[in-house]
Design a protein around this motif. Structure first.
Motif, PDB file in Angstrom:
ATOM      1  N   SER A 103       0.803  -1.229   0.000  1.00 36.09           N
ATOM      2  CA  SER A 103       0.000   0.000   0.000  1.00 36.09           C
ATOM      3  C   SER A 103       0.831   1.271   0.000  1.00 36.09           C
ATOM      4  N   ASN A 104       2.093   1.205   0.404  1.00 34.39           N
ATOM      5  CA  ASN A 104       2.898   2.426   0.519  1.00 34.39           C
ATOM      6  C   ASN A 104       3.670   2.760  -0.748  1.00 34.39           C
ATOM      7  N   LEU A 105       3.364   2.114  -1.869  1.00 35.10           N
ATOM      8  CA  LEU A 105       4.029   2.408  -3.132  1.00 35.10           C
ATOM      9  C   LEU A 105       3.332   3.566  -3.834  1.00 35.10           C
ATOM     10  N   SER A 106       4.022   4.147  -4.807  1.00 37.67           N
ATOM     11  CA  SER A 106       3.487   5.325  -5.511  1.00 37.67           C
ATOM     12  C   SER A 106       2.320   4.934  -6.412  1.00 37.67           C
ATOM     13  N   THR A 107       1.494   5.949  -6.682  1.00 35.94           N
ATOM     14  CA  THR A 107       0.338   5.721  -7.555  1.00 35.94           C
ATOM     15  C   THR A 107       0.770   5.403  -8.975  1.00 35.94           C
ATOM     16  N   ALA A 108       1.893   5.999  -9.409  1.00 43.57           N
ATOM     17  CA  ALA A 108       2.366   5.758 -10.773  1.00 43.57           C
ATOM     18  C   ALA A 108       2.772   4.308 -10.965  1.00 43.57           C
ATOM     19  N   ASP A 109       3.434   3.698  -9.941  1.00 39.94           N
ATOM     20  CA  ASP A 109       3.833   2.296 -10.059  1.00 39.94           C
ATOM     21  C   ASP A 109       2.623   1.371 -10.069  1.00 39.94           C
ATOM     22  N   LYS A 110       1.634   1.677  -9.223  1.00 42.58           N
ATOM     23  CA  LYS A 110       0.417   0.856  -9.224  1.00 42.58           C
ATOM     24  C   LYS A 110      -0.322   0.976 -10.555  1.00 42.58           C
ATOM     25  N   SER A 111      -0.346   2.183 -11.114  1.00 38.13           N
ATOM     26  CA  SER A 111      -0.982   2.359 -12.425  1.00 38.13           C
ATOM     27  C   SER A 111      -0.234   1.582 -13.505  1.00 38.13           C
ATOM     28  N   ALA A 112       1.110   1.558 -13.427  1.00 40.83           N
ATOM     29  CA  ALA A 112       1.894   0.791 -14.396  1.00 40.83           C
ATOM     30  C   ALA A 112       1.614  -0.690 -14.270  1.00 40.83           C
ATOM     31  N   ALA A 113       1.503  -1.194 -13.022  1.00 35.81           N
ATOM     32  CA  ALA A 113       1.193  -2.611 -12.832  1.00 35.81           C
ATOM     33  C   ALA A 113      -0.179  -2.952 -13.406  1.00 35.81           C
ATOM     34  N   GLU A 114      -1.141  -2.088 -13.234  1.00 36.95           N
ATOM     35  CA  GLU A 114      -2.476  -2.333 -13.784  1.00 36.95           C
ATOM     36  C   GLU A 114      -2.463  -2.310 -15.309  1.00 36.95           C
ATOM     37  N   HIS A 115      -1.709  -1.391 -15.901  1.00 39.50           N
ATOM     38  CA  HIS A 115      -1.612  -1.342 -17.365  1.00 39.50           C
ATOM     39  C   HIS A 115      -0.912  -2.588 -17.915  1.00 39.50           C
ATOM     40  N   ILE A 116       0.098  -3.092 -17.213  1.00 38.13           N
ATOM     41  CA  ILE A 116       0.761  -4.326 -17.669  1.00 38.13           C
ATOM     42  C   ILE A 116      -0.218  -5.480 -17.644  1.00 38.13           C
ATOM     43  N   LYS A 117      -0.980  -5.576 -16.575  1.00 34.22           N
ATOM     44  CA  LYS A 117      -1.969  -6.660 -16.475  1.00 34.22           C
ATOM     45  C   LYS A 117      -2.996  -6.573 -17.597  1.00 34.22           C
ATOM     46  N   GLN A 118      -3.553  -5.408 -17.837  1.00 35.03           N
ATOM     47  CA  GLN A 118      -4.561  -5.250 -18.887  1.00 35.03           C
ATOM     48  C   GLN A 118      -3.970  -5.524 -20.276  1.00 35.03           C
ATOM     49  N   LEU A 119      -2.715  -5.115 -20.484  1.00 31.41           N
ATOM     50  CA  LEU A 119      -2.080  -5.357 -21.787  1.00 31.41           C
ATOM     51  C   LEU A 119      -1.895  -6.848 -22.043  1.00 31.41           C
ATOM     52  N   LEU A 120      -1.451  -7.595 -21.027  1.00 36.34           N
ATOM     53  CA  LEU A 120      -1.259  -9.037 -21.202  1.00 36.34           C
ATOM     54  C   LEU A 120      -2.583  -9.764 -21.388  1.00 36.34           C
ATOM     55  N   LEU A 121      -3.595  -9.352 -20.671  1.00 35.86           N
ATOM     56  CA  LEU A 121      -4.913  -9.969 -20.850  1.00 35.86           C
ATOM     57  C   LEU A 121      -5.490  -9.692 -22.228  1.00 35.86           C
ATOM     58  N   LYS A 122      -5.078  -8.597 -22.820  1.00 33.82           N
ATOM     59  CA  LYS A 122      -5.575  -8.245 -24.159  1.00 33.82           C
ATOM     60  C   LYS A 122      -4.818  -8.964 -25.268  1.00 33.82           C
ATOM     61  N   VAL A 123      -3.513  -9.149 -25.078  1.00 31.54           N
ATOM     62  CA  VAL A 123      -2.666  -9.625 -26.170  1.00 31.54           C
ATOM     63  C   VAL A 123      -2.430 -11.132 -26.127  1.00 31.54           C
ATOM     64  N   LEU A 124      -2.135 -11.669 -24.948  1.00 26.16           N
ATOM     65  CA  LEU A 124      -1.674 -13.052 -24.875  1.00 26.16           C
ATOM     66  C   LEU A 124      -2.693 -14.100 -25.313  1.00 26.16           C
ATOM     67  N   PRO A 125      -3.984 -13.923 -25.067  1.00 28.78           N
ATOM     68  CA  PRO A 125      -4.925 -14.958 -25.550  1.00 28.78           C
ATOM     69  C   PRO A 125      -4.847 -15.216 -27.045  1.00 28.78           C
ATOM     70  N   GLN A 126      -4.326 -14.262 -27.825  1.00 29.34           N
ATOM     71  CA  GLN A 126      -4.222 -14.463 -29.268  1.00 29.34           C
ATOM     72  C   GLN A 126      -3.159 -15.491 -29.625  1.00 29.34           C
ATOM     73  N   CYS A 127      -2.134 -15.648 -28.774  1.00 32.33           N
ATOM     74  CA  CYS A 127      -1.043 -16.566 -29.092  1.00 32.33           C
ATOM     75  C   CYS A 127      -1.087 -17.859 -28.288  1.00 32.33           C
TER      76      CYS A 127
END
Length: 442
Positions: free
Chosen positions: A399-423
């Motif tokens: 919980s004590n991490l920056s908002t920017a890092d948490k936002s980056a982690a969420e974007h990585i998760k959404q990107l992988l969920l969008k792209v990886l099922p295709q392969c």
């Protein structure tokens, strides 16, 4: 004008004595005797019939049943007679018939024309321009400027050949005749002597090209969106940019270096749009300038910070756009000689193995690998999927991490969920359920 002969009533097209006299009156010849008129009428009738018969032959050969003015012109040319000029009307000849006093005449009715209406008519053609001479530079210090009056610049194939085979000039020189080779050597000697006598650096761009370069760079990074769109369109379709290409690539490279330090997100987007315009220009060959473009694009992908407020500004769009540009470069310029895609893939995949890599850069590396195709995703991302999941899990649980890092982690998760099922269909080790389990556990 033609009239029927009194001696041969009903003979259409036969010139009579009266017709010859009327024509003589129009030509101010009034003392024609009857015998002379009769001889002229017979001769004119014969020649007109010959011309009409030949005209009919031309019409028949043209598969037409109607004789037009072009057939008559061809018949006159066939007899070495100057054709009639100005009679190209597709309608019938405007002759009127009149009879009276025992004479039958065919005449052309002349209409009265008001000169004031002709002079004030809007359809009056413009006066031709005066003859003038225009001077332009064919060559400046031995370098041909790229202007419309000069021959066109090098084609893309020639640029490619020079880029792939630097010794092409030597090969061309070896194919010259002995006397041509001697002249070429003498020319080189003169140039070397000139350089030794006077040290100077020639500018390859003409004044017009320098002005164009100044205007195009200012418009591409300026605040006027309409002017910027016109400049990008010029970079996309202009075929004469190969002489300015080194300077444009240097401008983009230096601009990215400066604006990354200053965290100027808007200008970085504008510079990437310039790269996109150059890549879409089919008249340019960019392989000689990849050493400047690829680091520039990679900087916008994996840089730690691209804007002043990473938690608010949408710098993810710039990273995704730069990833698509990197994929386009690899697709267009990857060869067995340069191995562009292999080297870029190794660089991005090795970045994922660094523990201290910032999350924004981590997202850029994942985005770049995702844009390189299904095979790259399967080979370099799927085997690192568990490690990626463990890394982003920390940012969701702490919980004590920056908002920017948490936002980056969420974007990585959404990107992988969008792209990886295709392969996942081609992967024997993982399936959609396993990927969803790993990522959704976070």
């Amino acid at each position: 004008m033609a009239a029927k002969d009194k001696s041969t009533p009903g003979a259409v097209g036969h010139f009579g004595v009266d017709s010859i006299k009327v024509i003589g009156d129009q030509l101010a010849i009034s003392n024609i005797t009857d015998d002379a008129s009769r001889l002229l009428a017979e001769d004119v009738t014969y020649r007109v019939k010959c011309i009409l018969q030949d005209s009919l032959k031309f019409a028949m050969h043209s598969k037409r049943r109607t004789v037009n003015t072009s057939d008559i012109d061809f018949a006159l040319k066939n007899k070495n007679i100057e054709p009639l000029f100005g009679f190209c009307n597709s309608d019938h000849s405007p002759f009127r018939f009149a009879s009276g006093g025992g004479r039958e005449l065919y005449f052309n009715e002349e209409k009265e024309i008001d000169l004031s209406e002709v002079l004030t008519a809007s359809t009056t053609p413009k006066l031709p321009q005066d003859v003038a001479l225009k001077v332009h530079w064919l060559s400046i210090d031995g370098i041909q400027p790229s202007i419309p009056e000069n021959p066109p610049p090098l084609s893309r194939d020639q640029q490619r050949e020079e880029s792939v085979d630097p010794a092409m000039a030597l090969k061309k020189a070896s194919q010259l005749k002995p006397n041509q080779q001697q002249k070429l050597q003498q020319k080189k000697k003169k140039q070397m002597e000139m350089v030794r006598v006077k040290q100077f650096a020639t500018h390859e761009l003409s004044v017009e090209q320098q002005l164009y370069y100044k205007e195009i760079t200012e418009a591409c990074v300026g605040s006027d969106e309409g002017r910027r769109s016109e400049a990008l369109q010029s970079l996309t379709y202009d075929p004469g940019l190969h002489q300015m290409l080194p300077r444009l690539c240097t401008f983009i490279s230096e601009g990215v270096k400066v604006n990354v330090v200053q965290n100027n997100l808007a200008l970085l987007i504008y510079l990437m749009r310039m790269v996109k315009a150059l890549l879409d220009n089919h008249n340019l060959y960019l392989e000689k300038y990849l050493h400047e473009l690829i680091p520039t694009v990679l900087t916008c992908i994996v840089s730690k910070q691209l804007c002043n407020r990473p938690d608010v500004d949408n710098h993810w769009t710039l990273r995704d756009f730069a990833s698509r540009l990197l994929s386009q470069i690899c697709k267009n310029f990857n060869t067995t000689t340069n191995n562009v895609q292999t080297r870029v893939t190794q660089l991005l995949s090795q970045s994922l193995d660094k523990d201290r890599l910032p999350m924004a850069s981590y997202y850029g590396a994942v985005s770049g690998l995702c844009e390189l195709g299904t095979e790259v995703q399967r080979t370099f991302l799927l085997k690192r999927l568990k490690a990626i999941g463990e890394r982003i899990r920390v940012y969701f649980e702490t919980s004590n991490l920056s908002t920017a890092d948490k936002s980056a982690a969420e974007h990585i998760k959404q990107l992988l969920l969008k792209v990886l099922p295709q392969c996942l269909k081609v992967s024997p080790t993982l399936n959609v359920h396993n990927v969803m389990t790993i990522l959704n556990s976070n």
